[in-house]
Design an enzyme around this catalytic site. Structure first.
Site, PDB file in Angstrom:
ATOM      1  N   LYS A  92       0.867  -1.188   0.000  1.00  0.00           N
ATOM      2  CA  LYS A  92       0.000   0.000   0.000  1.00  0.00           C
ATOM      3  C   LYS A  92       0.898   1.231   0.000  1.00  0.00           C
ATOM      4  O   LYS A  92       1.383   1.655   1.039  1.00  0.00           O
ATOM      5  CB  LYS A  92      -0.880  -0.011   1.251  1.00  0.00           C
ATOM      6  CG  LYS A  92      -2.220   0.698   1.142  1.00  0.00           C
ATOM      7  CD  LYS A  92      -2.207   2.150   0.696  1.00  0.00           C
ATOM      8  CE  LYS A  92      -2.023   3.140   1.820  1.00  0.00           C
ATOM      9  NZ  LYS A  92      -1.984   4.548   1.332  1.00  0.00           N
TER      10      LYS A  92
ATOM     11  N   GLU B 274       9.435   1.257  10.538  1.00  0.00           N
ATOM     12  CA  GLU B 274      10.517   2.218  10.301  1.00  0.00           C
ATOM     13  C   GLU B 274       9.885   3.578  10.446  1.00  0.00           C
ATOM     14  O   GLU B 274       9.103   3.999   9.584  1.00  0.00           O
ATOM     15  CB  GLU B 274      11.127   2.010   8.913  1.00  0.00           C
ATOM     16  CG  GLU B 274      12.552   2.513   8.835  1.00  0.00           C
ATOM     17  CD  GLU B 274      12.675   3.869   8.185  1.00  0.00           C
ATOM     18  OE1 GLU B 274      12.691   4.874   8.930  1.00  0.00           O
ATOM     19  OE2 GLU B 274      12.750   3.930   6.951  1.00  0.00           O
TER      20      GLU B 274
ATOM     21  N   CYS C 293      13.844  10.399   6.450  1.00  0.00           N
ATOM     22  CA  CYS C 293      13.737  10.016   7.860  1.00  0.00           C
ATOM     23  C   CYS C 293      15.061  10.211   8.592  1.00  0.00           C
ATOM     24  O   CYS C 293      15.079  10.385   9.798  1.00  0.00           O
ATOM     25  CB  CYS C 293      13.246   8.583   7.978  1.00  0.00           C
ATOM     26  SG  CYS C 293      14.128   7.434   6.934  1.00  0.00           S
TER      27      CYS C 293
ATOM     28  N   GLU D 250      10.122  15.669  14.701  1.00  0.00           N
ATOM     29  CA  GLU D 250      10.522  15.500  13.301  1.00  0.00           C
ATOM     30  C   GLU D 250       9.830  16.583  12.467  1.00  0.00           C
ATOM     31  O   GLU D 250       8.619  16.753  12.542  1.00  0.00           O
ATOM     32  CB  GLU D 250      10.108  14.107  12.813  1.00  0.00           C
ATOM     33  CG  GLU D 250      10.535  13.835  11.398  1.00  0.00           C
ATOM     34  CD  GLU D 250      10.348  12.373  11.002  1.00  0.00           C
ATOM     35  OE1 GLU D 250       9.258  11.830  11.234  1.00  0.00           O
ATOM     36  OE2 GLU D 250      11.301  11.786  10.449  1.00  0.00           O
TER      37      GLU D 250
HETATM   38  P1  NAP Z   1       1.852   8.604   7.482  1.00  0.00           P
HETATM   39  O1  NAP Z   1       0.495   9.033   7.832  1.00  0.00           O
HETATM   40  O2  NAP Z   1       2.617   7.880   8.506  1.00  0.00           O
HETATM   41  O3  NAP Z   1       1.735   7.713   6.146  1.00  0.00           O
HETATM   42  C1  NAP Z   1       2.555   6.621   5.835  1.00  0.00           C
HETATM   43  C2  NAP Z   1       1.717   5.559   5.137  1.00  0.00           C
HETATM   44  O4  NAP Z   1       0.723   5.048   6.019  1.00  0.00           O
HETATM   45  C3  NAP Z   1       0.962   6.062   3.918  1.00  0.00           C
HETATM   46  O5  NAP Z   1       0.908   5.040   2.942  1.00  0.00           O
HETATM   47  C4  NAP Z   1      -0.406   6.319   4.479  1.00  0.00           C
HETATM   48  O6  NAP Z   1      -1.420   6.342   3.509  1.00  0.00           O
HETATM   49  C5  NAP Z   1      -0.557   5.138   5.400  1.00  0.00           C
HETATM   50  N1  NAP Z   1      -1.556   5.270   6.439  1.00  0.00           N
HETATM   51  C6  NAP Z   1      -2.078   6.407   6.978  1.00  0.00           C
HETATM   52  N2  NAP Z   1      -2.981   6.097   7.928  1.00  0.00           N
HETATM   53  C7  NAP Z   1      -3.030   4.753   7.998  1.00  0.00           C
HETATM   54  C8  NAP Z   1      -3.767   3.815   8.789  1.00  0.00           C
HETATM   55  N3  NAP Z   1      -4.634   4.230   9.717  1.00  0.00           N
HETATM   56  N4  NAP Z   1      -3.579   2.504   8.603  1.00  0.00           N
HETATM   57  C9  NAP Z   1      -2.693   2.067   7.681  1.00  0.00           C
HETATM   58  N5  NAP Z   1      -1.986   2.885   6.892  1.00  0.00           N
HETATM   59  C10 NAP Z   1      -2.139   4.211   7.059  1.00  0.00           C
HETATM   60  O7  NAP Z   1       2.712   9.817   6.998  1.00  0.00           O
HETATM   61  P2  NAP Z   1       2.226  11.131   6.232  1.00  0.00           P
HETATM   62  O8  NAP Z   1       0.876  11.570   6.679  1.00  0.00           O
HETATM   63  O9  NAP Z   1       2.391  10.909   4.801  1.00  0.00           O
HETATM   64  O10 NAP Z   1       3.305  12.168   6.751  1.00  0.00           O
HETATM   65  C11 NAP Z   1       3.149  12.797   8.019  1.00  0.00           C
HETATM   66  C12 NAP Z   1       4.456  12.999   8.721  1.00  0.00           C
HETATM   67  O11 NAP Z   1       5.063  11.734   8.957  1.00  0.00           O
HETATM   68  C13 NAP Z   1       5.508  13.766   7.958  1.00  0.00           C
HETATM   69  O12 NAP Z   1       5.364  15.108   8.090  1.00  0.00           O
HETATM   70  C14 NAP Z   1       6.774  13.242   8.581  1.00  0.00           C
HETATM   71  O13 NAP Z   1       7.067  13.934   9.767  1.00  0.00           O
HETATM   72  C15 NAP Z   1       6.453  11.832   8.920  1.00  0.00           C
HETATM   73  N6  NAP Z   1       6.950  10.859   7.936  1.00  0.00           N
HETATM   74  C16 NAP Z   1       8.029  10.127   8.261  1.00  0.00           C
HETATM   75  C17 NAP Z   1       8.533   9.221   7.358  1.00  0.00           C
HETATM   76  C18 NAP Z   1       9.726   8.400   7.652  1.00  0.00           C
HETATM   77  O14 NAP Z   1      10.283   7.761   6.761  1.00  0.00           O
HETATM   78  N7  NAP Z   1      10.181   8.359   8.864  1.00  0.00           N
HETATM   79  C19 NAP Z   1       7.942   9.066   6.132  1.00  0.00           C
HETATM   80  C20 NAP Z   1       6.805   9.822   5.829  1.00  0.00           C
HETATM   81  C21 NAP Z   1       6.331  10.698   6.753  1.00  0.00           C
HETATM   82  P3  NAP Z   1      -1.860   7.750   2.814  1.00  0.00           P
HETATM   83  O15 NAP Z   1      -0.701   8.652   2.829  1.00  0.00           O
HETATM   84  O16 NAP Z   1      -2.244   7.324   1.449  1.00  0.00           O
HETATM   85  O17 NAP Z   1      -3.015   8.271   3.603  1.00  0.00           O
END
Ligand code: NAP
Ligand code: MG
Length: 487
Positions: free
Chosen positions: A184, A259, A293, A390
Site C-alpha cells: 500500500k 521504520e 527520515c 521530526e
Molecule cells: P503517514 O500518515 O505515517 O503515512 C505513511 C503511510 O501510512 C501512507 O501510505 C499512508 O497512507 C498510510 N496510512 C495512513 N494512515 C493509515 C492507517 N490508519 N492505517 C494504515 N496505513 C495508514 O505519513 P504522512 O501523513 O504521509 O506524513 C506525516 C508525517 O510523517 C511527515 O510530516 C513526517 O514527519 C512523517 N513521515 C516520516 C517518514 C519516515 O520515513 N520516517 C515518512 C513519511 C512521513 P496515505 O498517505 O495514502 O493516507
C-alpha cells in the site's frame, strides 16, 4: 475519462490490473507545479480483501515458497535487470510524483534498488538452518535442526518520500524469503511503486505474489493492516500512524516491523575538516529538501568553530539550486504538498515564537509549486519543539556545544534513534561517539551512505527491525525447530 496527459491507474491484484470495486479514484499532483498528474484507484475494504486473498492463495498454493530457491533468485535477478533497464523512467515517475530531485532518485535510489534486489536474490539460496545437539540428551539419540520458513502474507505500507526506494526496501527481502505481498503506497506517491510492481510481474513473478492497493490510509491502509489473513505488517511512516498500526496489529497479534521517524543529530567538532563538515552537515539535513527520515536536523557545532560554521552555512544555503524536481541540476525540490509545506512553516514560526532566529531562508519560494527556502535557525534550545519533533522539511537548527560528554548527552536526549553523523579528524573521538550515540546508523565524516548489505533501522522510537542487509530477512522468516528421535 481522465484529462489529456493525465494517466489513470488500476489496482494490481492476482497479476492483473483491475478497477476498484466501487470505481472510485483520487487525484495525485506534481508538487513542482501543483498540476494534476494522475488518477489513482481508491481501494476500499473490498479491494483490500481481494488483494489479501490473492496473496494468501499465492502463498498457500506453494508455487512461490516451494519454488527452488535458485529459480526464485533468477526471477529476482530478472526483476533487478528490469529496474536497471527502466531506471530513467522509474526516476522520472517518482520525481514528478513526490518532488524529490531527479538526480537523487536516478543516481542514488535506483542503483541501490537494483543492488538490493540482487543482494536479496543471493540470500534466497542461503536461508539455512542449523543442527543443534540437545543439551540434556545423549547426543546420538536425537537429531534436532532448524528450518527458516517465510512468515506468509505480508502487508507493506510505505510513505511518499522516496516511494520507489521504500517499495524496494520492503519487497526485496520479503520476496527473497518466499513471502507474498500486498503493498500500500502513499496516496501522494503511488505511481512509482505501481510501475515497479508492473516490472515485478514482467520479470515473471507468479500471479498474486506482488499485489498493489492504492488509496488512502483510512480506506485502504487501515483495513489492510487489520486483515486477519495478513501474517505480518511492515510499515514505514510517521510515529502517530505507526502507533495506530501497532494497535491494529495487536488485535490479531500480527507480526510487525516499523521504520518510523528521526530527529538525528549531526555533530561538528573543532578539529573537523570544515569544508567536508559544512558540506556534509548541509547535505545531511537538506537531502530531498529534508523529507528524509534520517534528516540531520539538529546540528551541534563545537564552540570554537561555531560562528565560522554558521557563516559558511549562511553563505552556502542561498547558492543551492532550488527548482522543479525534474531538472537534473536541482538539489532542493518542492515539498510534497501544500499541507506539508504549511506544517514545516509552522515549525519555523513556532521556533521564532520560542525565541529562535532565522539565519537564512525561511520564505516560500517560486509559485506555483510547494517550495520553501532551506532554512537555518540559530538561538535554538534543546527543549524547543523544533529541536524535538521530526520536521520533515529543509530546516536545520544550529546549536553550540563545549565538550564531548555534553554533546553525547544532548545528541541522545531524544525519543528517536534513527541516525547520527559526526565530523572530526580524531579517530578515537569518532569511535567514542559512534559507540555512545543511540542510533541505528552512525556516519563519520559522511552522511546518508546506504548500502544493500548494511542493515538500516532505528533504536528507541524510530522503529522495530531492519531494512536491507542480512538482518532485513529476519522480519520475513521464522525458525522452526524439528526434533527426531533416532535411537
Ligand atoms: P503517514 O500518515 O505515517 O503515512 C505513511 C503511510 O501510512 C501512507 O501510505 C499512508 O497512507 C498510510 N496510512 C495512513 N494512515 C493509515 C492507517 N490508519 N492505517 C494504515 N496505513 C495508514 O505519513 P504522512 O501523513 O504521509 O506524513 C506525516 C508525517 O510523517 C511527515 O510530516 C513526517 O514527519 C512523517 N513521515 C516520516 C517518514 C519516515 O520515513 N520516517 C515518512 C513519511 C512521513 P496515505 O498517505 O495514502 O493516507
Ligand atoms: Mg504526488
Amino acid at each position: 475519462m481522465p484529462e489529456t496527459g493525465v494517466s489513470r491507474h488500476q489496482l494490481l491484484i492476482d497479476g492483473k490490473w483491475v478497477d476498484p470495486v466501487d470505481g472510485a479514484h483520487i487525484d495525485t499532483h506534481d508538487p513542482s507545479t501543483g498540476q494534476k498528474l494522475a488518477e489513482l484507484a481508491a481501494a476500499g475494504p473490498w479491494d483490500v480483501d481481494l488483494a489479501v486473498q490473492s496473496a494468501r492463495r499465492a502463498f498457500d498454493d506453494g508455487l512461490w515458497r516451494r519454488m527452488p530457491a535458485e529459480a526464485r533468485a533468477r526471477l529476482l535477478h530478472r526483476f533487478a535487470d528490469l529496474i536497471e533497464e527502466h531506471a530513467d523512467e522509474l526516476a522520472s515517475i517518482d520525481t514528478r510524483d513526490c518532488g524529490k530531485p531527479y538526480a537523487f532518485i536516478r543516481n542514488v535510489d535506483l542503483p541501490n534498488m537494483a543492488d538490493l534486489v540482487r543482494y536479496m536474490a543471493g540470500w534466497a539460496t542461503k536461508l539455512e538452518g542449523r543442527t543443534i545437539p540437545l543439551s540434556r540428551q545423549d547426543p546420538t539419540a536425537y537429531l534436532s535442526y532448524t528450518r527458516r520458513q517465510p512468515v506468509g502474507v505480508v502487508a507493506q505500507v510505505i510513505p511518499w518520500n522516496g516511494a520507489v526506494l521504500a517499495a524496494t526496501w520492503k519487497l526485496a527481502p520479503a520476496l527473497a524469503a518466499g513471502c507474498t505481498v500486498v503493498l500500500k503506497p502513499a496516496e501522494l506517491a503511488s505511481l512509482g511503486p505501481l510501475r515497479l510492481a508492473e516490472l515485478a510481474v514482467e520479470a515473471g513473478l507468479p500471479d498474486g505474489v506482488v499485489n498493489v492497493i492504492t488509496g488512502t490510509g483510512a480506506d485502504a491502509g487501515a483495513p489492510l493492516v487489520a486483515h486477519p489473513q495478513v501474517d505480518k505488517v511492515a510499515f514505514t511512516g510517521s510515529v502517530e500512524t505507526g502507533k495506530g498500526i501497532v494497535a491494529a496489529a495487536a488485535q490479531n497479534l500480527t507480526k510487525l516491523t516499523l521504520e518510523l521517524g528521526g530527529k538525528s543529530p549531526a555533530v561538528i567538532y573543532d578539529d573537523a575538516d570544515l569544508d567536508l563538515a559544512v558540506d556534509g552537515a548541509l547535505a545531511a539535513v537538506l537531502y530531498a529538501q529534508g523529507e528524509a527520515c534520517t534528516a540531520g536536523s539538529r546540528l551541534y557545532v563545537q564552540r570554537p568553530v561555531h560562528d565560522e560554521v554558521l557563516s559558511r552555512i549562511e553563505a552556502a544555503v542561498p547558492k543551492l539550486r532550488l527548482g522543479e524536481s525534474s531538472d537534473p541540476d536541482v538539489v532542493v525540490g518542492p515539498l510534497v504538498s501544500e499541507r506539508q509545506r504549511s506544517k514545516v512553516i509552522s515549525f519555523v514560526d513556532g521556533a521564532v515564537g520560542d525565541g529562535a532566529e532565522v539565519i537564512a531562508g525561511g520564505a516560500t519560494a517560486r509559485d506555483p509549486g510547494y517550495f520553501l527556502e532551506p532554512t537555518v535557525l540559530g538561538g535554538v534550545h534543546d527543549q524547543m519543539t523544533v529541536a524535538r519533533e521530526e520536521i520533515f522539511g529543509p530546516v536545520v537548527s544550529v546549536m553550540a556545544f563545549d565538550d564531548e560528554a555534553e554533546v553525547i548527552r544532548r545528541a541522545n536526549d531524544t525519543t528517536f534513534g534513527l541516525a547520527a553523523g559526526v565530523w572530526t579528524t580524531n579517530v578515537a573521538r569518532a569511535h567514542r561517539f559512534a559507540n555512545a550515540v543511540n542510533a541505528g546508523a552512525v556516519w563519520v565524516n559522511c552522511y546518508n551512505v546506504f548500502d544493500a548489505a548494511l542493515p538500516f533501522g532505528g533504536f528507541k522510537r524510530s522503529g522495530w527491525g531492519k531494512e536491507m542487509g542480512e538482518e532485513a530477512l529476519d522480519g520475513y522468516l521464522q525458525s522452526k525447530a524439528v526434533t527426531l528421535a533416532i535411537s
